[in-house]
Design an enzyme around this catalytic site. Structure first.
Site, PDB file in Angstrom:
ATOM      1  N   ASN A 156       7.922  29.342  21.143  1.00  0.00           N
ATOM      2  CA  ASN A 156       6.915  30.088  21.006  1.00  0.00           C
ATOM      3  C   ASN A 156       6.696  30.776  19.630  1.00  0.00           C
ATOM      4  OD1 ASN A 156       9.115  31.664  21.385  1.00  0.00           O
ATOM      5  ND2 ASN A 156       7.880  32.918  23.031  1.00  0.00           N
ATOM      6  N   CYS A 289       7.708  36.920  24.783  1.00  0.00           N
ATOM      7  CA  CYS A 289       8.657  37.569  25.570  1.00  0.00           C
ATOM      8  C   CYS A 289       8.280  38.912  25.760  1.00  0.00           C
ATOM      9  CB  CYS A 289      10.005  37.211  25.222  1.00  0.00           C
ATOM     10  SG  CYS A 289      10.346  37.575  23.649  1.00  0.00           S
ATOM     11  N   GLU A 463      17.776  42.524  16.327  1.00  0.00           N
ATOM     12  CA  GLU A 463      17.315  41.705  15.237  1.00  0.00           C
ATOM     13  C   GLU A 463      16.334  42.448  14.401  1.00  0.00           C
ATOM     14  OE1 GLU A 463      15.965  37.954  17.192  1.00  0.00           O
ATOM     15  OE2 GLU A 463      18.095  37.114  16.914  1.00  0.00           O
TER      16      GLU A 463
END
Ligand code: ADP
Length: 483
Positions: A156, A289, A463
């Site tokens: 994605n 997500c 992240e």
């Protein structure tokens, strides 16, 4: 593909130890907008995955030994090359993934921003000195790169999910091997070409493209030379890979699925909430997500919000991502289309009301109409599963406590959003939401300066931000005695 001006960015085989590695077997990369073949790519397997891990292992010591300033320089060069080729990279991304070109350009800049961010952070990997419990001792704490990092990434965000991990790993002094999703290997290979042009040494950044994810994944999670594994993908696959990492006690980062609540309180700015929802829900045709998955609206503003949202959704343009006015591209494959269709039909069968859309779109086989359904309840499958399509399901609630309970009633804990202008409520609700990231009066939350990641079954590790280097470093404690 012909419109990609820098033809050297179009690669058709894995990049291992600074070389393009052909194999006799091939797999097809197709355009999800029209199912046409884009390119046949050399199909790597376990042997190539092992070669890549060994190359990364051989390259690790000298990469880690470079001064941080030098690694920073190389990362910045990579960043600059990516931005110089933003148009071509975006086009390649749209062709293999489907998202509108404007979004693809945004993804290239977003991915590159992590290279720039971690180029800067590389120089600030500070340690500590700690007052020792006795006068003849000194305690020094250093951070060292963990070693070889392997990663598996989803389709994605074919560029950014790799850039986000690789930039942090390389900045910390780790070497890196990634297996991109088989649907979208071309963006990953283009990144490898630019890493080489940037002067990143052979073996430091490797890309293994193949159709047999399980076989390649077995090597990347279990090879003894691998120190750390980083995954972005579904919770089901993440759980399996986590088990595979357990035997070798590998360090792991898991960025898994989400089921984001998007709460609109009755004191919200409804126009801002509609805009925030459009951005959060319909970006990438709903295939992220952090997409709003359950839209909870307080009873007093429920009808007004639904009316405004319906008008906004009606104006969304569906079409091939390469068309300049397209806002909603195709779903990634037929399976995705079937899943979204089944979730919508299931909700309607159980009593939800279909206000807009609800089936595939005439733009092509894998396009789905932007869809609005109301009177959805928490026990429907559409509230429990990640929809991954351009479908907005609305649910009504009465009290703040009910909204929080509904929002938290999921195994997932990645992103949540809420709209309110009451400062007390903002702090109360933000504190109680069990999610790693909370957008408050904001539908787009991710950037390189901020820590991206989840709690509960959405995974662990962060992240971006200063925290992004933590997962790629070990803490080493030096005890100086006899002073
Ligand atoms: P999605 O549903 O978004 O495709 P997946 O979790 O299935 O999410 O895929 C994310 C990544 O994980 C992809 O690169 C895919 O090839 C890989 N993958 C899927 N299954 C496995 C597996 N059993 N072992 C290793 N990698 C896998």
């Amino acid at each position: 593909m012909k419109q990609i001006t820098a033809s050297e960015l179009v690669k058709n085989s894995s990049y291992i130890n600074g070389r393009w590695c052909d194999t006799p077997a091939r797999f097809a990369v197709v355009n999800p907008a029209n199912q046409q073949l884009l390119l046949e790519v050399a199909d790597a397997g376990a042997a190539e995955a092992e070669q890549a891990v060994l190359a990364a292992s051989a390259a690790f010591a000298s990469w880690a030994a470079l001064p941080a300033a030098k690694r920073s320089e190389l990362l910045l060069r990579w960043y600059q090359l990516v931005m110089q080729h933003q148009q071509d990279l975006a086009r390649l991304l749209t062709l293999e993934q489907g998202k509108p070109l404007s979004e693809a350009k945004g993804e290239i800049a977003y991915g590159a921003s992590y290279m720039q961010w971690f180029a800067e952070e590389a120089k600030r990997l500070y340690g500590d000195t700690i007052p020792a419990p006795s006068a003849d001792k000194r305690i020094i704490v250093q951070r060292q790169p963990v070693g070889v990092v392997t990663a598996i990434t989803p389709w994605n965000f074919p560029n950014a999910m790799i850039a986000r991990k690789a930039a942090a790993a390389l900045a910390a002094g780790c070497s890196f091997v990634v297996k991109p999703a088989q649907q979208t290997p071309l963006s990953a290979l283009a990144l490898a070409e630019l890493a080489e042009q940037a002067g990143i040494p052979a073996g430091v950044f490797n890309v293994v493209v193949g159709s047999d994810a399980k076989t390649i994944g077995a090597v990347l999670t279990q090879h003894p030379k691998v120190a750390k594994f980083s995954f972005t993908g579904s919770t089901a696959v993440g759980k399996q890979l986590l088990k595979q990492c357990a035997d070798g006690v590998k360090r792991v980062t898991m960025e898994l699925g989400g089921n984001a609540p998007f709460i609109v309180f009755d004191d919200a700015d409804l126009d801002a909430a509609v805009q925030g929802l459009l951005a959060s829900k319909f970006r990438n045709a709903g295939q992220t997500c952090v997409c709003a998955n359950r839209i909870l609206v307080q009873r007093g503003v429920y009808q007004a919000f639904a009316d405004k949202l319906a008008i906004a959704i009606t104006s969304l343009k569906v079409g091939d991502g390469v068309n300049s006015d397209s806002q909603i591209g195709p779903l990634i494959d037929d399976k995705a289309l079937q899943k979204v269709t089944a979730l919508v039909q299931g909700a309607v069968a159980e009593g939800a009301k279909l206000l807009l859309g609800g089936s595939s779109h005439s733009a092509g086989k894998q396009f789905f109409q932007p869809t609005l359904i109301t009177e959805v309840s928490a026990d429907m499958a559409i509230s429990k599963e990640e929809i991954f399509g351009p479908v907005a399901p609305l649910m009504v609630f009465d009290s703040e406590a009910e909204a929080i309970a509904l929002a938290n009633s999921t195994d997932y804990g990645l992103a949540a959003y809420f709209y309110s202008r009451d400062i007390g409520r903002v702090f109360r609700v933000a504190q109680q939401l069990q999610f790693g990231m909370v957008g408050i009066n904001e539908g787009i939350i991710s950037n390189a300066a901020a820590p991206f990641g989840g709690v509960k079954q959405s995974g662990f590790g962060r992240e971006g931000a200063k925290y992004g280097l933590d997962d790629y470093t070990d803490i080493k404690y030096l005890c100086l005695g006899g002073l």
